[in-house]
Each structure stands twice: as C-alpha cells, then as structure tokens.
Scaffold this motif. Structure first.
Motif, PDB file in Angstrom:
ATOM      1  N   SER A 281      62.004  37.569  -0.354  1.00 54.46           N
ATOM      2  CA  SER A 281      61.557  36.352   0.322  1.00 54.46           C
ATOM      3  C   SER A 281      60.825  36.719   1.606  1.00 54.46           C
ATOM      4  CB  SER A 281      62.739  35.429   0.634  1.00 54.46           C
ATOM      5  OG  SER A 281      63.617  36.051   1.564  1.00 54.46           O
ATOM      6  N   VAL A 282      60.147  35.740   2.152  1.00 57.09           N
ATOM      7  CA  VAL A 282      59.494  35.868   3.461  1.00 57.09           C
ATOM      8  C   VAL A 282      60.225  34.959   4.429  1.00 57.09           C
ATOM      9  CG1 VAL A 282      57.377  35.474   4.769  1.00 57.09           C
ATOM     10  CG2 VAL A 282      57.255  36.411   2.453  1.00 57.09           C
ATOM     11  N   THR A 283      60.622  35.490   5.577  1.00 56.05           N
ATOM     12  CA  THR A 283      61.377  34.720   6.570  1.00 56.05           C
ATOM     13  C   THR A 283      60.684  34.806   7.917  1.00 56.05           C
ATOM     14  OG1 THR A 283      63.435  35.257   5.410  1.00 56.05           O
ATOM     15  CG2 THR A 283      63.638  34.375   7.635  1.00 56.05           C
ATOM     16  N   ASN A 284      60.586  33.663   8.599  1.00 55.92           N
ATOM     17  CA  ASN A 284      60.053  33.682   9.952  1.00 55.92           C
ATOM     18  C   ASN A 284      60.626  32.516  10.755  1.00 55.92           C
ATOM     19  OD1 ASN A 284      57.894  32.254   8.144  1.00 55.92           O
ATOM     20  ND2 ASN A 284      57.445  31.517  10.223  1.00 55.92           N
ATOM     21  N   VAL A 285      60.449  32.567  12.068  1.00 52.80           N
ATOM     22  CA  VAL A 285      60.966  31.536  12.962  1.00 52.80           C
ATOM     23  C   VAL A 285      59.895  30.487  13.219  1.00 52.80           C
ATOM     24  CG1 VAL A 285      62.732  32.912  14.134  1.00 52.80           C
ATOM     25  CG2 VAL A 285      60.368  32.979  14.951  1.00 52.80           C
ATOM     26  N   VAL A 286      60.344  29.235  13.359  1.00 47.77           N
ATOM     27  CA  VAL A 286      59.465  28.109  13.654  1.00 47.77           C
ATOM     28  C   VAL A 286      60.232  27.166  14.584  1.00 47.77           C
ATOM     29  CG1 VAL A 286      58.102  26.213  12.685  1.00 47.77           C
ATOM     30  CG2 VAL A 286      58.386  28.292  11.373  1.00 47.77           C
ATOM     31  N   GLU A 287      59.506  26.435  15.416  1.00 47.40           N
ATOM     32  CA  GLU A 287      60.126  25.434  16.295  1.00 47.40           C
ATOM     33  C   GLU A 287      59.957  24.046  15.692  1.00 47.40           C
ATOM     34  OE1 GLU A 287      59.809  22.307  19.414  1.00 47.40           O
ATOM     35  OE2 GLU A 287      58.118  23.248  18.412  1.00 47.40           O
ATOM     36  N   LYS A 288      61.010  23.254  15.758  1.00 49.49           N
ATOM     37  CA  LYS A 288      60.956  21.882  15.238  1.00 49.49           C
ATOM     38  C   LYS A 288      61.682  20.961  16.209  1.00 49.49           C
ATOM     39  CE  LYS A 288      62.438  19.024  11.280  1.00 49.49           C
ATOM     40  NZ  LYS A 288      63.532  18.238  11.889  1.00 49.49           N
ATOM     41  N   GLY A 289      60.908  20.256  17.042  1.00 50.35           N
ATOM     42  CA  GLY A 289      61.513  19.312  17.971  1.00 50.35           C
ATOM     43  C   GLY A 289      62.530  19.931  18.902  1.00 50.35           C
ATOM     44  N   GLU A 290      62.153  21.033  19.574  1.00 48.36           N
ATOM     45  CA  GLU A 290      63.021  21.761  20.505  1.00 48.36           C
ATOM     46  C   GLU A 290      64.219  22.395  19.827  1.00 48.36           C
ATOM     47  OE1 GLU A 290      63.864  19.188  23.992  1.00 48.36           O
ATOM     48  OE2 GLU A 290      62.962  20.828  25.112  1.00 48.36           O
ATOM     49  N   LEU A 343      53.878  37.128  -2.011  1.00 48.00           N
ATOM     50  CA  LEU A 343      54.670  36.884  -0.805  1.00 48.00           C
ATOM     51  C   LEU A 343      54.592  38.028   0.196  1.00 48.00           C
ATOM     52  CD1 LEU A 343      57.873  35.127  -2.217  1.00 48.00           C
ATOM     53  CD2 LEU A 343      55.875  34.098  -1.133  1.00 48.00           C
ATOM     54  N   ASP A 344      54.041  39.151  -0.226  1.00 51.62           N
ATOM     55  CA  ASP A 344      53.862  40.264   0.704  1.00 51.62           C
ATOM     56  C   ASP A 344      52.509  40.237   1.393  1.00 51.62           C
ATOM     57  OD1 ASP A 344      56.351  41.403   0.213  1.00 51.62           O
ATOM     58  OD2 ASP A 344      55.622  42.496  -1.545  1.00 51.62           O
ATOM     59  N   ASP A 345      51.708  39.227   1.102  1.00 53.78           N
ATOM     60  CA  ASP A 345      50.330  39.218   1.588  1.00 53.78           C
ATOM     61  C   ASP A 345      50.035  37.972   2.419  1.00 53.78           C
ATOM     62  OD1 ASP A 345      47.696  39.845   2.014  1.00 53.78           O
ATOM     63  OD2 ASP A 345      47.018  39.201   0.028  1.00 53.78           O
ATOM     64  N   ASN A 346      50.406  38.023   3.711  1.00 54.12           N
ATOM     65  CA  ASN A 346      50.021  36.995   4.681  1.00 54.12           C
ATOM     66  C   ASN A 346      50.456  35.593   4.260  1.00 54.12           C
ATOM     67  OD1 ASN A 346      48.882  36.488   7.212  1.00 54.12           O
ATOM     68  ND2 ASN A 346      46.936  35.833   6.332  1.00 54.12           N
ATOM     69  N   VAL A 347      51.705  35.477   3.827  1.00 55.85           N
ATOM     70  CA  VAL A 347      52.293  34.172   3.498  1.00 55.85           C
ATOM     71  C   VAL A 347      53.437  33.924   4.477  1.00 55.85           C
ATOM     72  CG1 VAL A 347      53.495  32.800   1.760  1.00 55.85           C
ATOM     73  CG2 VAL A 347      51.669  34.353   1.064  1.00 55.85           C
ATOM     74  N   TYR A 348      53.362  32.813   5.217  1.00 50.00           N
ATOM     75  CA  TYR A 348      54.412  32.507   6.191  1.00 50.00           C
ATOM     76  C   TYR A 348      54.315  31.038   6.578  1.00 50.00           C
ATOM     77  CZ  TYR A 348      50.483  33.187   9.441  1.00 50.00           C
ATOM     78  OH  TYR A 348      49.281  33.107  10.070  1.00 50.00           O
ATOM     79  N   THR A 349      55.365  30.550   7.237  1.00 42.34           N
ATOM     80  CA  THR A 349      55.437  29.150   7.642  1.00 42.34           C
ATOM     81  C   THR A 349      54.818  28.975   9.022  1.00 42.34           C
ATOM     82  OG1 THR A 349      57.498  28.952   6.402  1.00 42.34           O
ATOM     83  CG2 THR A 349      56.970  27.168   7.920  1.00 42.34           C
ATOM     84  N   ILE A 350      53.943  27.987   9.155  1.00 44.47           N
ATOM     85  CA  ILE A 350      53.294  27.693  10.434  1.00 44.47           C
ATOM     86  C   ILE A 350      53.976  26.522  11.139  1.00 44.47           C
ATOM     87  CG2 ILE A 350      51.119  27.053  11.553  1.00 44.47           C
ATOM     88  CD1 ILE A 350      49.642  28.168   9.161  1.00 44.47           C
ATOM     89  N   ILE A 351      54.251  25.453  10.397  1.00 41.13           N
ATOM     90  CA  ILE A 351      54.738  24.206  10.991  1.00 41.13           C
ATOM     91  C   ILE A 351      55.858  23.632  10.134  1.00 41.13           C
ATOM     92  CG2 ILE A 351      54.131  21.815  11.584  1.00 41.13           C
ATOM     93  CD1 ILE A 351      51.230  22.787  11.940  1.00 41.13           C
ATOM     94  N   VAL A 352      56.906  23.137  10.795  1.00 35.54           N
ATOM     95  CA  VAL A 352      57.950  22.352  10.136  1.00 35.54           C
ATOM     96  C   VAL A 352      58.145  21.070  10.928  1.00 35.54           C
ATOM     97  CG1 VAL A 352      60.383  22.213   9.506  1.00 35.54           C
ATOM     98  CG2 VAL A 352      59.156  24.346   9.166  1.00 35.54           C
ATOM     99  N   THR A 353      57.950  19.928  10.276  1.00 32.25           N
ATOM    100  CA  THR A 353      58.213  18.629  10.891  1.00 32.25           C
ATOM    101  C   THR A 353      59.091  17.815   9.951  1.00 32.25           C
ATOM    102  OG1 THR A 353      56.284  17.516   9.914  1.00 32.25           O
ATOM    103  CG2 THR A 353      55.928  18.693  11.985  1.00 32.25           C
ATOM    104  N   ASP A 354      59.411  16.595  10.352  1.00 28.38           N
ATOM    105  CA  ASP A 354      60.242  15.737   9.498  1.00 28.38           C
ATOM    106  C   ASP A 354      59.528  15.354   8.209  1.00 28.38           C
ATOM    107  OD1 ASP A 354      62.289  15.728  11.358  1.00 28.38           O
ATOM    108  OD2 ASP A 354      61.509  13.959  12.399  1.00 28.38           O
ATOM    109  N   GLU A 355      58.192  15.291   8.262  1.00 29.96           N
ATOM    110  CA  GLU A 355      57.446  14.782   7.118  1.00 29.96           C
ATOM    111  C   GLU A 355      56.674  15.855   6.352  1.00 29.96           C
ATOM    112  OE1 GLU A 355      57.115  12.120  10.789  1.00 29.96           O
ATOM    113  OE2 GLU A 355      56.495  14.152  10.261  1.00 29.96           O
ATOM    114  N   ILE A 356      56.170  16.863   7.061  1.00 27.28           N
ATOM    115  CA  ILE A 356      55.237  17.816   6.469  1.00 27.28           C
ATOM    116  C   ILE A 356      55.596  19.243   6.885  1.00 27.28           C
ATOM    117  CG2 ILE A 356      52.811  18.595   6.517  1.00 27.28           C
ATOM    118  CD1 ILE A 356      51.989  15.663   6.701  1.00 27.28           C
TER     119      ILE A 356
END
Length: 407
Positions: A281-290, A343-356
């Motif tokens: 898997s690919v894992t990274n940190v994201v901020e969502k509403g503080e 998944l080893d080629d520049n795939v990661y999460t940019i944004i996490v919100t309630d809707e999208i």
C-alpha cells in the motif's frame, strides 16, 4: 417640503468582524475592502488576518479549500507561472462531476530558477501550506525554496541551502513548512536522507540570512515521502525508517514511523505508527479540518482502489503511538481504478474532506473521488504542473495578532 431624517443602523464592530472572517480571503482583498473605510481598516490588520485564517482552517469541507497550479512558464525561461484552479465553479452538483476546468492566472515569477540542470519538463514539488502560504520547490533548483500567498501575492525565495551540497538530491529529500505560534515566525525545514543519517536544516523567514544545521537523526531510508502536514506547532511526515546501514537489509526491516518536528523548540521526535497498514500500500499524512490523518491506498476486490482514512484525536496531548488515539473515519472504494495504477509510481493522497478525496494518480492526473459513493468525479491533468491545495488568507509575514481597536 420637510426634510425627513433617515435612520442609520449602526452594526457593532464585533459583529462586522465575525461576518467578515467567514468570507473567503480573495473576496475580502478584491472587493469588500472597498465597501467603506471601517471594513478596509479591519481587513488590513494582522489581528483580523489571523482571526480569519483561524476560522477557515477549522473547516473540513471541500467548499473552504482553494487550489493553485504551479508550473514552468513555457514562454519565460526559468520562470514559474502560478494560477488558481477554479474548481468550485467547475463542479456540476446535478451530475456530481467536474466539468470544463477553469484556471485564473495570478502571477509569473520571472527568472527565479537558477539550477544548472534546468529541466522544464519536470514538475514542481509541493511541501505544504500554512496560514494561506504555500511552499514549493523544484528539482531543477534543488537548494532554494519558494513561499507564496495567493491572496496577498507575497512571494519569497529562501537563501541557498549550502547543507544540501551539489550531490544527487532526489526522492530522499523532503521539505516541511511550519509556523511558530509563540514568535509568529515561519520556518522551512529540509530533511536530507541521501546519506547514512537524516541531516535536517532550517531557515527562519525574515530572521535568518543563511540556513542552520540541526541535530542529525540516526535513521535512513526516507525516500518517497511526498506529503507534509503542519498542525498546532508541529510538522509531521510519514516515513519508513531504518537504522541499518545495509541498503538491502533496510528494505526488509523498515519501521512505519511518524517523524515529528516541534517548530518552536526545533526538536524532532519519532513515533511508531500503531495502525495495521497493508503490506502493499501507499501511506501518507494529510490534514483534515485541523486533524492529522493517515491515508492508505491499496488494491481492493475487482481492481478497486481502497482509500482508508485514519484520524488522530484532536487533543494535542494524545499519545499517537497508542492505537486508541486513532480512529478509522471512513473507507472509500473506487471501482475499476487500481488496474490503471502502479502504486509505486507517484500515487498519493493530496486532499481529504468530508465530501471529496483527491488522489494523485501517477504523473499526469489528479483524481477527485466522492467519499460516499467512491465515484470518480473528474480528472485534472497535472502534466508539467503541480496541484497545491490551500485555504485563502490575508496573513502577511509582517503580521502580528495584536488586538487594536477597530475604529
């Protein structure tokens, strides 16, 4: 004919401030500051600027996010073109999809890339955003870092980071942009993992004339760290660390770790992540509403993409090495997507919100996924461009949150 007096309703200043702090920064800077002298004086103060961004960073709604497109300017050699992505006007709520992506040119920073091996085909690298400022850099200019506020147009480039040397600065280099809540100073932190230890260096904007070296971290193998999160005085990176000097041994004995940096104390801490993360898997940190989120991307049944979002408790004193400090907030299942991805080629999460949820799907596209259904709402092409989310702000580097009397 008698003159009739008109009743003038005087709105208390505190009410005006509470209303204005809920308005997007672009509207305040471009339109509302011209309504009257009182509004203009309020909008231009540092205290209001920090009240305004404080209101916006608490939100976990997609409607509160803005985005920049940063790319090399095709017409100006060694220049950067910065545009805003007007995604809110591109979204069709009836069909639940994005249509006809619109962009608006903000500025062109001319002759700001000074690297010897200039490559206009290589994308800019996004660090993170803080208080409306975004931080980014380029492999073509590997030792200087850019900070920009899209609302105020304040643009700064750091001094040359001589601690990085002239060697191969590659995916083992990662950058964080932080804010000291006591001194109101902004700091750029670079982690150089190209040797047997991690070598951090730091630059304080407006204070330092050159970079300062920090204490080395006796771990290695921090390659492919693609996102950074700043929350409440702390910078976070998700890294696979290893103390072995043997490269082949490191791949087998890595520890899933949160690397934390206290921006005020300028000290690092390592926290072992207690969450069970899928092996492939690919894992990274994201901020969502503080709130700090760990997001894992893995292949699910029938070539679906599984997006698991874990959220840390909002209490800053929580022990993040304790499993009880984390909660699985939701899982998004995007059908028939994984077969197209490596998944080893520049795939990661940019944004996490309630809707999208927004995922970088390789080098060429960012995918917008509906949280409730997993439906792919749209693809935005990131060929030769970098998508950078932020929350609009009036904050300037010179601002301090003194509390004047708004008169």
């Amino acid at each position: 004919m008698e003159n009739k007096k008109q009743d003038v309703i005087s709105v208390p200043k505190e009410i005006v401030i509470e209303i204005l702090r809920r308005v997007p920064g672009h509207d305040l800077a471009e339109k509302l500051k011209m309504v009257c002298m009182q509004w203009c004086s309020i909008i231009h103060t540092g205290s209001f600027a920090y009240l305004h961004i404080e209101q916006r960073i608490k939100s976990s709604s997609f409607s509160q996010l803005e985005a920049l497109i940063v790319a090399f300017d095709g017409n100006e050699y060694r220049s950067i073109k910065i545009s805003s992505l007007e995604w809110h006007t591109s979204y069709n709520p009836n069909d639940h999809q994005f249509e006809d992506w619109n962009t608006k040119h903000l500025c062109t920073a001319k002759d700001v890339l000074l690297g010897r091996n200039f490559n206009p085909w290589m994308n800019m690298i996004w660090a993170n955003s803080v208080n409306g400022f975004v931080c980014f850099w380029s492999f073509s200019d590997k030792t200087r870092f850019h900070v920009f506020n899209p609302v105020t147009k304040e643009y700064l480039i750091t001094a040359l980071n001589t601690y990085l040397g002239v060697g191969n600065i590659d995916l083992a280099t990662t950058v964080g942009f932080g804010f000291c809540p006591l001194s109101y100073e902004y700091k750029v932190v670079v982690l150089d993992g190209n040797s047997e230890v991690i070598k951090p260096s730091i630059f304080t904007i407006g204070i330092d004339h050159s970079w300062r070296a920090l204490k080395v971290i006796p771990h290695r193998n921090i390659s492919r760290v693609v996102t950074t999160v700043y929350l409440k005085g702390i910078l976070y990176w998700y890294v696979n660390t290893c103390t072995s000097t043997m490269v082949h041994s490191c791949h087998r004995r890595t520890t899933k770790t949160l690397l934390c940096f206290d921006v005020t104390k300028e000290e690092f801490d390592m926290i072992v992540v207690p969450i069970e993360i899928p092996e492939y898997s690919v894992t990274n940190v994201v901020e969502k509403g503080e709130k700090l989120c760990l997001v894992t991307l893995s292949c699910g049944p029938i070539c679906s993409l599984l997006i698991n979002v874990y959220v840390a408790h909002n209490n800053i004193d929580d022990d993040l090495s304790n499993l009880n400090s984390w909660k699985k907030e939701f899982t998004v299942t995007a059908p028939s997507i994984a077969y197209q991805l490596d998944l080893d080629d520049n795939v990661y999460t940019i944004i996490v919100t309630d809707e999208i949820v927004v995922i970088q799907l390789g080098d060429y596209n960012s995918g917008f996924f509906h949280v409730a259904t997993g439906k792919l709402l749209g693809l935005f092409s990131t060929t030769r461009a970098t998508l950078i989310p932020y929350k609009s702000s009036l904050v300037a580097f010179c601002h301090r949150p003194l509390l004047p009397s708004f008169s």
